[in-house]
Design a protein around this motif. Structure first.
Motif, PDB file in Angstrom:
ATOM      1  N   PHE A  82       2.069  -5.116 -12.481  1.00 31.48           N
ATOM      2  CA  PHE A  82       0.686  -5.193 -12.948  1.00 31.48           C
ATOM      3  C   PHE A  82       0.498  -6.319 -13.953  1.00 31.48           C
ATOM      4  CE2 PHE A  82       1.003  -0.785 -11.455  1.00 31.48           C
ATOM      5  CZ  PHE A  82       0.061  -0.884 -10.449  1.00 31.48           C
ATOM      6  N   SER A  83       1.560  -7.095 -14.190  1.00 31.66           N
ATOM      7  CA  SER A  83       1.497  -8.260 -15.069  1.00 31.66           C
ATOM      8  C   SER A  83       2.352  -9.358 -14.459  1.00 31.66           C
ATOM      9  CB  SER A  83       2.030  -7.905 -16.459  1.00 31.66           C
ATOM     10  OG  SER A  83       2.215  -9.063 -17.225  1.00 31.66           O
ATOM     11  N   ASN A  84       1.935 -10.585 -14.618  1.00 31.79           N
ATOM     12  CA  ASN A  84       2.752 -11.697 -14.127  1.00 31.79           C
ATOM     13  C   ASN A  84       3.593 -12.296 -15.244  1.00 31.79           C
ATOM     14  OD1 ASN A  84       0.814 -13.047 -15.575  1.00 31.79           O
ATOM     15  ND2 ASN A  84       0.407 -14.573 -14.015  1.00 31.79           N
ATOM     16  N   LEU A 143       2.523 -13.070  -6.029  1.00 30.84           N
ATOM     17  CA  LEU A 143       1.223 -13.369  -5.434  1.00 30.84           C
ATOM     18  C   LEU A 143       0.208 -12.356  -5.943  1.00 30.84           C
ATOM     19  CD1 LEU A 143       2.119 -13.869  -1.662  1.00 30.84           C
ATOM     20  CD2 LEU A 143       2.242 -15.524  -3.517  1.00 30.84           C
ATOM     21  N   PRO A 144      -0.983 -12.796  -6.281  1.00 33.52           N
ATOM     22  CA  PRO A 144      -1.997 -11.838  -6.736  1.00 33.52           C
ATOM     23  C   PRO A 144      -2.481 -10.963  -5.590  1.00 33.52           C
ATOM     24  CG  PRO A 144      -2.950 -14.019  -6.530  1.00 33.52           C
ATOM     25  CD  PRO A 144      -1.483 -14.163  -6.248  1.00 33.52           C
ATOM     26  N   PHE A 145      -2.788  -9.701  -5.899  1.00 34.30           N
ATOM     27  CA  PHE A 145      -3.385  -8.811  -4.912  1.00 34.30           C
ATOM     28  C   PHE A 145      -4.493  -8.023  -5.575  1.00 34.30           C
ATOM     29  CE2 PHE A 145      -0.370  -5.766  -6.747  1.00 34.30           C
ATOM     30  CZ  PHE A 145      -1.111  -4.603  -6.788  1.00 34.30           C
ATOM     31  N   LYS A 146      -5.401  -7.523  -4.728  1.00 34.41           N
ATOM     32  CA  LYS A 146      -6.481  -6.638  -5.169  1.00 34.41           C
ATOM     33  C   LYS A 146      -6.579  -5.495  -4.177  1.00 34.41           C
ATOM     34  CE  LYS A 146      -9.362 -10.290  -7.035  1.00 34.41           C
ATOM     35  NZ  LYS A 146     -10.634 -10.999  -6.934  1.00 34.41           N
ATOM     36  N   VAL A 147      -6.984  -4.341  -4.661  1.00 33.30           N
ATOM     37  CA  VAL A 147      -7.329  -3.225  -3.791  1.00 33.30           C
ATOM     38  C   VAL A 147      -8.839  -3.062  -3.892  1.00 33.30           C
ATOM     39  CG1 VAL A 147      -7.089  -0.756  -3.347  1.00 33.30           C
ATOM     40  CG2 VAL A 147      -5.107  -2.078  -4.113  1.00 33.30           C
ATOM     41  N   ASP A 190       4.278   5.750  -5.311  1.00 30.62           N
ATOM     42  CA  ASP A 190       4.483   5.789  -6.761  1.00 30.62           C
ATOM     43  C   ASP A 190       3.328   6.454  -7.515  1.00 30.62           C
ATOM     44  OD1 ASP A 190       6.791   4.417  -6.184  1.00 30.62           O
ATOM     45  OD2 ASP A 190       6.046   2.473  -6.876  1.00 30.62           O
ATOM     46  N   GLY A 191       2.278   6.833  -6.810  1.00 29.14           N
ATOM     47  CA  GLY A 191       1.122   7.448  -7.463  1.00 29.14           C
ATOM     48  C   GLY A 191       0.234   6.451  -8.178  1.00 29.14           C
ATOM     49  N   ASN A 192       0.327   5.175  -7.817  1.00 29.05           N
ATOM     50  CA  ASN A 192      -0.474   4.128  -8.464  1.00 29.05           C
ATOM     51  C   ASN A 192      -1.668   3.666  -7.635  1.00 29.05           C
ATOM     52  OD1 ASN A 192       1.051   3.915 -10.845  1.00 29.05           O
ATOM     53  ND2 ASN A 192       2.583   2.669  -9.791  1.00 29.05           N
ATOM     54  N   TRP A 193      -1.890   4.291  -6.483  1.00 27.52           N
ATOM     55  CA  TRP A 193      -3.004   3.865  -5.628  1.00 27.52           C
ATOM     56  C   TRP A 193      -4.333   4.211  -6.280  1.00 27.52           C
ATOM     57  CZ3 TRP A 193      -3.627   0.674  -1.746  1.00 27.52           C
ATOM     58  CH2 TRP A 193      -4.811   0.709  -1.026  1.00 27.52           C
ATOM     59  N   GLN A 194      -5.185   3.212  -6.404  1.00 28.67           N
ATOM     60  CA  GLN A 194      -6.537   3.382  -6.949  1.00 28.67           C
ATOM     61  C   GLN A 194      -7.491   2.546  -6.116  1.00 28.67           C
ATOM     62  OE1 GLN A 194      -6.622   2.299 -11.080  1.00 28.67           O
ATOM     63  NE2 GLN A 194      -4.731   3.393 -11.538  1.00 28.67           N
ATOM     64  N   PRO A 195      -8.755   2.951  -6.013  1.00 25.90           N
ATOM     65  CA  PRO A 195      -9.689   2.196  -5.182  1.00 25.90           C
ATOM     66  C   PRO A 195     -10.055   0.822  -5.752  1.00 25.90           C
ATOM     67  CG  PRO A 195     -10.797   4.029  -6.249  1.00 25.90           C
ATOM     68  CD  PRO A 195      -9.342   4.163  -6.556  1.00 25.90           C
ATOM     69  N   ASN A 196      -9.841   0.605  -7.029  1.00 34.45           N
ATOM     70  CA  ASN A 196     -10.170  -0.673  -7.650  1.00 34.45           C
ATOM     71  C   ASN A 196      -8.994  -1.077  -8.529  1.00 34.45           C
ATOM     72  OD1 ASN A 196     -11.507  -2.936  -8.498  1.00 34.45           O
ATOM     73  ND2 ASN A 196     -12.867  -1.858  -9.897  1.00 34.45           N
ATOM     74  N   LEU A 197      -8.092  -1.878  -7.975  1.00 36.16           N
ATOM     75  CA  LEU A 197      -6.829  -2.185  -8.629  1.00 36.16           C
ATOM     76  C   LEU A 197      -6.481  -3.642  -8.375  1.00 36.16           C
ATOM     77  CD1 LEU A 197      -4.208  -0.868  -9.965  1.00 36.16           C
ATOM     78  CD2 LEU A 197      -3.383  -0.614  -7.622  1.00 36.16           C
ATOM     79  N   ARG A 214       0.835  -1.208   0.000  1.00 31.95           N
ATOM     80  CA  ARG A 214       0.000   0.000   0.000  1.00 31.95           C
ATOM     81  C   ARG A 214       0.866   1.254   0.000  1.00 31.95           C
ATOM     82  NH1 ARG A 214      -5.355   1.508   2.378  1.00 31.95           N
ATOM     83  NH2 ARG A 214      -5.246   3.757   2.598  1.00 31.95           N
ATOM     84  N   GLN A 215       1.881   1.280   0.859  1.00 27.16           N
ATOM     85  CA  GLN A 215       2.780   2.433   0.923  1.00 27.16           C
ATOM     86  C   GLN A 215       3.489   2.652  -0.411  1.00 27.16           C
ATOM     87  OE1 GLN A 215       5.313   1.547   4.255  1.00 27.16           O
ATOM     88  NE2 GLN A 215       3.854   2.334   5.755  1.00 27.16           N
TER      89      GLN A 215
END
Length: 176
Positions: free
Chosen positions: A107-109, A121-125, A79-86, A73-74
């Motif tokens: 953002f790609s595996n 590991l996959p993550f979601k926001v 990096d300015g990439n925080w979005q509510p649906n990511l 999250r930090q």
């Protein structure tokens, strides 16, 4: 005069039987798949992040958060990439003994520039939180004190990135 019972058409009975059978097959396949992941998945240990003790135990489950999720999250915010649906991939380095270490995100595996001990590991926001696998551990009522000693989550990782929480560990990496 005798009362007659309604007899559904044979086609309806056959369709209901087939739908029920398909449902049972899908559920059993899902259970089999999770059991295979539990047995054959690669072990990964993640450190649990401290939670507010007033909300840590709620009934018969423990809300979980992870140190690597907070680090991610930090980094996303920095990096300015925080979005509510990511969604994306969390890059970790495995250690022989102890929890995996945060190394970055993608953002790609499809990237292949990882060392032998690194995993994605996959993550979601969602709802302003970073979600990695399970965010709760359910247990039998009255066992809260036993699980209060949890310091790590033990997972199994499949080749496709699916992550399954299989247990909680204490500070000595012993199962609870």
């Amino acid at each position: 005069m005798a009362a007659t019972c309604y007899q559904p058409p044979r086609k309806t009975v056959l369709w209901a039987f087939m739908l029920g059978l398909c449902s049972l097959l899908l559920v059993n396949f899902s259970v089999w798949h999770k059991e295979q992941l539990w047995r054959n998945g690669e072990p990964i240990i993640l450190a649990l992040a401290p939670k507010d003790p007033r909300s840590l135990m709620q009934g018969d489950y423990m809300a979980l958060d992870y140190v690597v999720a907070r680090e991610l999250r930090q980094a996303l915010q920095h990096d300015g990439n925080w979005q509510p649906n990511l969604q994306g991939w969390l890059l970790l380095t495995l250690q022989p003994q102890g929890p995996a270490l945060y190394r970055g995100y993608r953002f790609s595996n499809a990237d292949t520039d990882m060392t032998g001990q690194q995993r994605l590991l996959p993550f979601k926001v969602r709802n302003n939180r970073v979600l990695i696998a399970s965010n709760a551990w359910f247990f039998e009522e009255g066992q809260a004190a036993h699980f209060d000693a949890a310091r790590y989550g033990e997972f199994r990782l499949a080749n496709d990135g699916e992550l399954l929480l299989v247990g909680l560990l204490d500070e000595n990496l012993q199962p609870l």
